[in-house]
Design a protein around this motif. Structure first.
Motif, PDB file in Angstrom:
ATOM      1  N   UNK A 115      57.340  -5.234 -36.690  1.00  0.00           N
ATOM      2  CA  UNK A 115      58.634  -5.690 -36.179  1.00  0.00           C
ATOM      3  C   UNK A 115      59.419  -4.770 -35.263  1.00  0.00           C
ATOM      4  N   UNK A 116      59.733  -5.464 -34.154  1.00  0.00           N
ATOM      5  CA  UNK A 116      60.258  -4.572 -33.138  1.00  0.00           C
ATOM      6  C   UNK A 116      61.528  -5.429 -32.711  1.00  0.00           C
ATOM      7  N   UNK A 117      62.853  -4.487 -32.681  1.00  0.00           N
ATOM      8  CA  UNK A 117      64.013  -5.239 -32.248  1.00  0.00           C
ATOM      9  C   UNK A 117      64.261  -4.921 -30.973  1.00  0.00           C
ATOM     10  N   UNK A 118      63.502  -3.930 -30.305  1.00  0.00           N
ATOM     11  CA  UNK A 118      63.396  -3.744 -28.767  1.00  0.00           C
ATOM     12  C   UNK A 118      62.945  -5.043 -28.086  1.00  0.00           C
ATOM     13  N   UNK A 119      61.699  -5.381 -28.875  1.00  0.00           N
ATOM     14  CA  UNK A 119      60.944  -6.612 -28.416  1.00  0.00           C
ATOM     15  C   UNK A 119      61.693  -8.044 -28.318  1.00  0.00           C
TER      16      UNK A 119
ATOM     17  N   UNK B 245      55.435  -5.877 -23.831  1.00  0.00           N
ATOM     18  CA  UNK B 245      55.914  -7.104 -24.630  1.00  0.00           C
ATOM     19  C   UNK B 245      54.884  -8.089 -24.786  1.00  0.00           C
ATOM     20  N   UNK B 246      53.927  -8.414 -23.746  1.00  0.00           N
ATOM     21  CA  UNK B 246      52.899  -9.282 -24.007  1.00  0.00           C
ATOM     22  C   UNK B 246      51.890  -8.492 -24.828  1.00  0.00           C
TER      23      UNK B 246
ATOM     24  N   UNK C  71      56.012 -15.888 -25.091  1.00  0.00           N
ATOM     25  CA  UNK C  71      56.072 -15.908 -26.739  1.00  0.00           C
ATOM     26  C   UNK C  71      55.968 -17.240 -27.205  1.00  0.00           C
ATOM     27  N   UNK C  72      56.691 -18.139 -26.689  1.00  0.00           N
ATOM     28  CA  UNK C  72      56.527 -19.549 -26.958  1.00  0.00           C
ATOM     29  C   UNK C  72      54.787 -19.875 -27.005  1.00  0.00           C
ATOM     30  N   UNK C  73      54.313 -19.476 -26.015  1.00  0.00           N
ATOM     31  CA  UNK C  73      52.596 -19.929 -25.746  1.00  0.00           C
ATOM     32  C   UNK C  73      51.936 -19.343 -27.038  1.00  0.00           C
ATOM     33  N   UNK C  74      52.313 -18.153 -27.316  1.00  0.00           N
ATOM     34  CA  UNK C  74      51.822 -17.455 -28.723  1.00  0.00           C
ATOM     35  C   UNK C  74      52.149 -18.200 -30.014  1.00  0.00           C
ATOM     36  N   UNK C  75      53.569 -18.530 -30.133  1.00  0.00           N
ATOM     37  CA  UNK C  75      53.949 -19.204 -31.136  1.00  0.00           C
ATOM     38  C   UNK C  75      53.248 -20.642 -31.293  1.00  0.00           C
ATOM     39  N   UNK C  76      52.950 -21.350 -29.944  1.00  0.00           N
ATOM     40  CA  UNK C  76      52.139 -22.573 -30.408  1.00  0.00           C
ATOM     41  C   UNK C  76      50.932 -22.293 -30.600  1.00  0.00           C
TER      42      UNK C  76
END
Lengths: 603, 172
Positions: free
Chosen positions: A21-25, A7-8, A39-44
């Protein structure tokens, strides 16, 4: 099944724009808080990256200027050709070639060329247009750009002229006048992005007709009618959204400016108040106090007339001069500050006149404070004149001090010598030699210190040199200080000795009696009182004998004087006098103190 | 009207529809150019040249739906040409300088840290970065626009993000 590391990696690739795009992720992120946090960090990071790019506002006239470049006749045709799909141009090529052949055949004999010549001068931005039967020449045209104003142009070949609104494409053999006028220009200070919010007008006058020249010299005369095509190509179409955006920017900028102005005004008012207080302190307290002290000191000196005892006053004057120079610097600083405030006030007024929002109350407060400040600074002027007068007096005193430096040095030397003699006299009471030795050594040290002071002050040192030499001579002699000479003790006479002893015993007796009154049974006190009474009686008896000897001595002296006057022999008398005087000499009480006279000794 | 309809209208000779296309995509083009060049006047010139070139190149555009990519590709080429002309790229061997640790007092937010990194990027890297984050394009799209391999674009973007991550860690 994706695990956390997958995931990372997917998140990282997603940030880089390389992940599908991945539904599994998405499912994993829903149930795994750690990965969700990552994921929040990447979004930031993505949001911060988006926000970090510099903002870029499209100029309001951008669309018009782009479109303007597309509407020129030549360019239009070219562009139209370009815009068409290639297959369309291929279809058109046959009629085009046919038309070209027909035209070539028809027009092959070249018509009489009529063109225009433009002399644009060195700048090339404008010039006089003339018509000629000759081929038009563009050699003199230096520039093909027109930012503003009018440009006359004659084209020998297809030419593109750049304007702020786009490019103007001109056909060959065309004379034209291009005008670029900016109908309205709104500028706001320090806002670079708001140069224009209303687009400029472009007027292109194209001369397309043939021109003939009837002048014999072949130039300079226009006869032929000309076709004029005027294009006000860019009506002032204002992009309302863009304008409203710009106006919002202006409003925000103005709000920021107003805030800053308010803060600045408050800070300035505070500074003016502080400066006013400082001036008040200097003008109303410090300077008058210093002046009063100075005047008082001068008055005292004049009243005393003691020219050589006024160094303290002069020192005070010097200190005051130092303080005065500081006050002058302070005044200069205040004047500079006043100028800065005045400049600031002018800027504020200018801002107000230019339409900027200025808080009227703040401005008025600031003006009032500034006026007070000006008043305070003005008050310094008479004080300054007073200071200058006093400074002249101080200069005179300083000159006088310089003149009297020699005398002052002499006086100080004499004082030191006087101190030496006083100390020597005091110390010779018991140890004459050692007392003088110490006094001279101390005097020598003081003289050397005084000489160093005189050197530092620039005063003459001759007197000190003489004193030092004298003292060194005295100290360097062959005397054995404190050993060789014993003082001849100036012992008090017997009479005085007995009187002192009598007084002392009486005092002790009085004390013992008071103690006995308090404790009548105190045996020691009783004994002491008896002893003292006996002493007193003995002393009184002895004193009576001394008085008798003294009367006898006086009589002998008178007889000696009479015998000498009569010329008689005086040897016996002198012997008698010596004998009597020897009886009056006190025995050596220091080395062999006489035993206190007791009852048994009483004669 | 979508891009395809507008492009076809322009091809049919209705030039005025091109104004709509310009209005629609001017922001993207201008942002991209401005991010890479960081000079307003030059950015405006290049944006104008981009639209003129795109107008001229409409005939060569096979898929009208990809007008935006076509436009951005032209803009990127114009930017690169401009930088070549100005020799801006001369001497720029390293794409990204390693960020020095910013002082804690200066780091007010993560954005500040990223801004510091972006300010150190060279023009090519800023172009890639702007396409990724301003336009939200994927590596493949960026690669098509810049006429680069997908791997090259991915490497560049990834390096920039690594630097940003380190800078943000320092800032935190």
């Amino acid at each position: 099944m994706m695990d956390c590391s997958d995931i990372r990696e997917w998140l990282r690739r997603d940030l880089d724009g390389a992940a599908e795009p991945s539904s599994e992720a998405a499912e994993h992120l829903d149930r795994c808080p750690a990965c969700k946090s990552e994921a929040g960090r990447f979004k930031a990071i993505a949001e911060a990256s988006r926000a970090a790019l510099p903002p870029a506002a499209v100029p309001v006239d951008f669309v018009d200027s782009v479109m303007h470049t597309l509407v020129e006749p030549e360019g239009d045709q070219e562009l139209a050709d370009a815009v068409r799909p290639r297959w369309a141009s291929r279809l058109l090529i046959i009629p085009f070639v046919a038309a070209l052949v027909v035209a070539a055949v028809t027009l092959w004999p070249r018509p009489e060329v009529a063109g225009a010549v433009l002399d644009t001068g060195a700048s090339g931005s404008s010039g006089a247009l003339s018509y000629t039967a000759l081929e038009p020449s563009l050699f003199s045209v230096k520039a093909k750009e027109l930012h503003a104003g009018v440009m006359h142009f004659a084209c020998e070949e297809p030419t593109t002229v750049r304007t702020p609104l786009g490019e103007v494409h001109l056909r060959a053999g065309t004379a034209c006048v291009i005008r670029v006028t900016e109908s309205e220009e709104i500028e706001h200070m320090k806002l670079k992005d708001l140069k224009r919010i209303v687009p400029a007008f472009l007027a292109v006058t194209v001369f397309t007709g043939s021109c003939r020249v009837a002048n014999a010299q072949g130039v300079e005369e226009v006869e032929e009618e000309k076709t004029v095509e005027v294009k006000k190509g860019n009506p002032p179409r204002v992009n309302e959204d863009a304008v409203s955006r710009e106006l919002n920017h202006i409003a925000k900028a103005l709000a920021i400016i107003n805030k800053r102005f308010d803060r600045l005004s408050k800070a300035m008012t505070l500074q003016v108040k502080r400066a006013t207080d400082a001036v008040a302190d200097v003008v109303e307290v410090r300077v008058p106090a210093a002046l009063n002290e100075l005047e008082e000191a001068i008055r005292k000196e004049a009243a005393a007339g003691a020219r050589y005892e006024t160094y303290a006053v002069r020192l005070g004057l010097l200190d005051y001069l130092v303080g005065r120079s500081k006050a002058t610097r302070r005044q200069q600083e205040m004047v500079q500050q006043l100028r800065r405030y005045q400049q600031l006030l002018r800027d504020m007024r200018r801002l107000e006149q230019s339409g900027g929002k200025v808080d009227g109350d703040t401005l008025r407060n600031f003006e009032r404070s500034l006026k007070e400040f000006e008043q305070r600074v003005k008050q310094l002027a008479p004080l300054k004149a007073r200071l200058e007068g006093l400074e002249r007096v101080v200069k005179q005193l300083m000159a006088e001090r310089a003149r009297n430096a020699d005398l002052a040095a002499q006086i100080r030397a004499l004082k030191v010598q006087l101190d030496v003699s006083k100390q020597g006299k005091a110390e010779t009471k018991w140890t004459w030699g050692a007392g003088h030795l110490h006094a001279f050594q101390r005097a020598l040290r003081q003289a050397k210190i005084a000489r160093a002071d005189a050197l530092a002050e620039g005063s003459p040192t001759a007197e000190w040199d003489r004193v030092i030499a004298d003292l060194e001579r005295k100290l360097g002699g062959d005397r054995e200080w404190g050993k060789t000479r014993k003082a001849k003790k100036p012992v008090p006479g017997l009479l005085k000795y007995l009187e002192n002893e009598l007084d002392m015993n009486r005092t002790r007796l009085e004390t013992a009696r008071r103690a006995l009154q308090k404790n009548p049974d105190n045996r020691a006190c009783i004994d002491l009182c008896d002893k003292l009474n006996a002493n007193i009686a003995a002393l009184e008896w002895e004193l009576g004998g001394v008085h008798a000897i003294m009367e006898k001595l006086e009589a002998s002296k008178q007889a000696l004087a009479a015998a000498r006057a009569a010329g008689k022999p005086t040897a016996d008398l002198e012997q008698a006098i010596a004998k009597l005087e020897s009886k009056l000499v006190l025995p050596d009480v220091e080395r062999n103190p006489p035993p206190p006279p007791g009852k048994g000794d009483v004669k | 009207m979508d891009d395809k309809s507008l492009v076809e209208a322009v091809r049919d000779g209705r030039t005025e529809f091109f104004a709509d296309l310009v209005d629609r995509h001017a922001g993207a083009v201008f942002r991209l150019v401005r991010a890479a060049i960081r000079h307003d006047a030059d950015a405006e010139d290049i944006a104008q040249e981009t639209f003129l070139a795109s107008y001229k190149g409409l005939g060569r555009l096979r898929d009208a739906r990809r007008f935006r990519s076509h436009l951005l590709a032209i803009a990127a080429r114009k930017v690169i040409d401009h930088l070549r002309r100005k020799k801006v790229r001369a001497g720029q061997v390293q794409m990204i300088e390693e960020p020095t640790a910013p002082e804690r007092s200066e780091v007010r937010s993560l954005v500040t840290a990223v801004e510091q990194v972006v300010a150190r990027l060279d023009a090519d890297a800023r172009l890639v970065f702007a396409l990724r984050h301003h336009e939200g394009l994927s590596c493949a799209q960026i690669a098509r626009i810049l006429d680069l391999s997908k791997g090259t674009v991915y490497t560049r973007v990834s390096r920039i993000h690594n630097v940003i991550r380190r800078a943000m860690e320092v800032a935190e």
